[in-house]
Scaffold this active site. Sequence first.
Site, short mmCIF file in Angstrom:
data_model
loop_
_atom_site.label_atom_id
_atom_site.label_comp_id
_atom_site.label_asym_id
_atom_site.label_seq_id
_atom_site.Cartn_x
_atom_site.Cartn_y
_atom_site.Cartn_z
N GLU A 41 -5.02 -8.53 -0.65
CA GLU A 41 -5.76 -8.34 0.61
C GLU A 41 -7.21 -8.06 0.27
O GLU A 41 -7.50 -7.24 -0.62
CB GLU A 41 -5.23 -7.17 1.45
CG GLU A 41 -3.89 -7.40 2.12
CD GLU A 41 -3.49 -6.22 3.01
OE1 GLU A 41 -4.40 -5.49 3.49
OE2 GLU A 41 -2.28 -6.02 3.21
N GLU B 164 0.81 -1.22 0.00
CA GLU B 164 0.00 0.00 0.00
C GLU B 164 0.85 1.28 0.00
O GLU B 164 0.72 2.12 0.90
CB GLU B 164 -0.99 -0.02 1.17
CG GLU B 164 -1.95 -1.21 1.08
CD GLU B 164 -3.09 -1.18 2.07
OE1 GLU B 164 -3.14 -0.25 2.91
OE2 GLU B 164 -3.94 -2.09 2.01
#
Length: 551
Positions: A322, A207
Amino acid sequence: MPDASMRPRSTKRPLKIGPRLFRLARLSLLAAVPLCAQTGRSPSQIGPPPRKITVDAARPLGPHTQVPLVSIGAGRAAEGLRPDWQAQLATLQSQIGFHYLRFHGILSDEMGLYTEAPDGTPSYHFEKIDQLYDLLLADHIRPFVELTFMPKALASGTQTIFWYSANVTPPKDMGKWQALIRALTQHWIDRYGAPEVQSWFFEVWNEPDYPAFFAGTMQDYLRLYRATVQAIRQVCPTCRVGGPATSSPHEKQFLDFLARTHTPADFLSTHTYGVLKQGSDSRGRIGAPLDPSPDAIAGPIRAARQEIDHSPFPTLPLHVTEWSSSYLPDDPFHDQYTSAPYLLDRIRQSAPYAASLSYWIFTDIFEERGPQTLPFYGGFGLLTVQGIRKPSFFAYKFLSQLGPTDLTTTDPADQSWVTQTEGPRPALQVLLWDYTPIPPPQGEIDQTFYKREIPSTPTAPIDLTIEHLAPGRYTLTLYRIGYLQNDPYTAYLRMGSPVTLTPQQLKELQSNSTGAPISSRTIIINKGAPFHQVLPMRQNDVVFLTLTLAK
């Protein structure tokens, strides 16, 4: 599979289903149902009409998707050195069986990988990483290597995240970073062999679009990605490397960068979660409400796939590294029975667009906010800290028991999978669910709404017919998940939500969630006779039914 001693044994004689008996059974069933003409009640008073599903066992549809079981997540590498974490991984693999495991922090100082002498000379230490990776491979699960976080001796700054102080700054020296990545990749090849390491995935960072996870710009990340893929390819030209593992849509920026700079990538990765924007409830408590939209999860994944399809790299695999109903580690929806049909429904809608859907995560042994001690705290895991299997665990277990071939079905709700297994003992597997969102009301968040018991209500029964079965004697086995059925969280709430479980309470909750079949019996299918069964359903029930030809 549940221990044979846990399975209810039927004392009934085999049920023989022939054409005449089938017609009589249907007449008997109709006679037993209180039709409005017989009772004078309106249709609204007798409930919705049955959800009719017809399966043609003679019409295979094609290979069943393996996407849901490719990968699953865990919190961080250092947690994998705990004996209880390792025991839960063994349970996961023996009862479900994923192919890859992804987690944060393989480069973090907790793993002791990287130090520098006073003169700046690097030193590498692989002992803890070896201990963890040896364990994974012994449990028949491979690393989906997430290359995070920055060793502090190599970091350009001091910004950290989480209780365990993971450094999120770019490297101070890109040359030293590349040397570390080369050394680590070469070590793995030396220890496990090139063919094994070539079967892994290498994902650069986590991220980077989210400032808390990367103290740099996306341009800084793209430079880091390019340097990393170059370093890996110098040691392992066929190792699979990708990114950007972003929390919001950055696919186009990444794909444009690859095309413009001729930087290689073997896959694109992204993350998505099924809650609305984080905020607070009417009393100021922080959290987020469940997104009830049918396009939650599947929508962003479909959009990412379409972005790839229209890029210069249309065959690039998409790995969702995810995903979950919520990105918050204190969301009791994760513990509720409603999570099981939610997962199945989102997987069913999303699987066509992705090469993997890596659920975040397999265990509540998760320490981003510090060590967790409550029996149920809304953690992401399929298992609690003490190893109690949640409804979500059994959703994945049922997925793992589906056969390799999909069969043609007519399900108006598209909330089912029917598969078959060929061989000496042919079998059919029928996975059915009702997913009816029960989101928090306006002004409330998951963190408070799902901390209470959520009773279920009856919904349309499933009228299941399987045609063109081979004649013979079959074992019919039925499993259920739902409200008060393999539902340890509701049982925990009824205990008064104790902060610490006594040994007896723990045993009671574990026995409340065994996943054992609710019935198992032998039936006989005659030539030309269909199998037929009406299955009562409540909102958010999951039913798994197997028909196995006896020897």
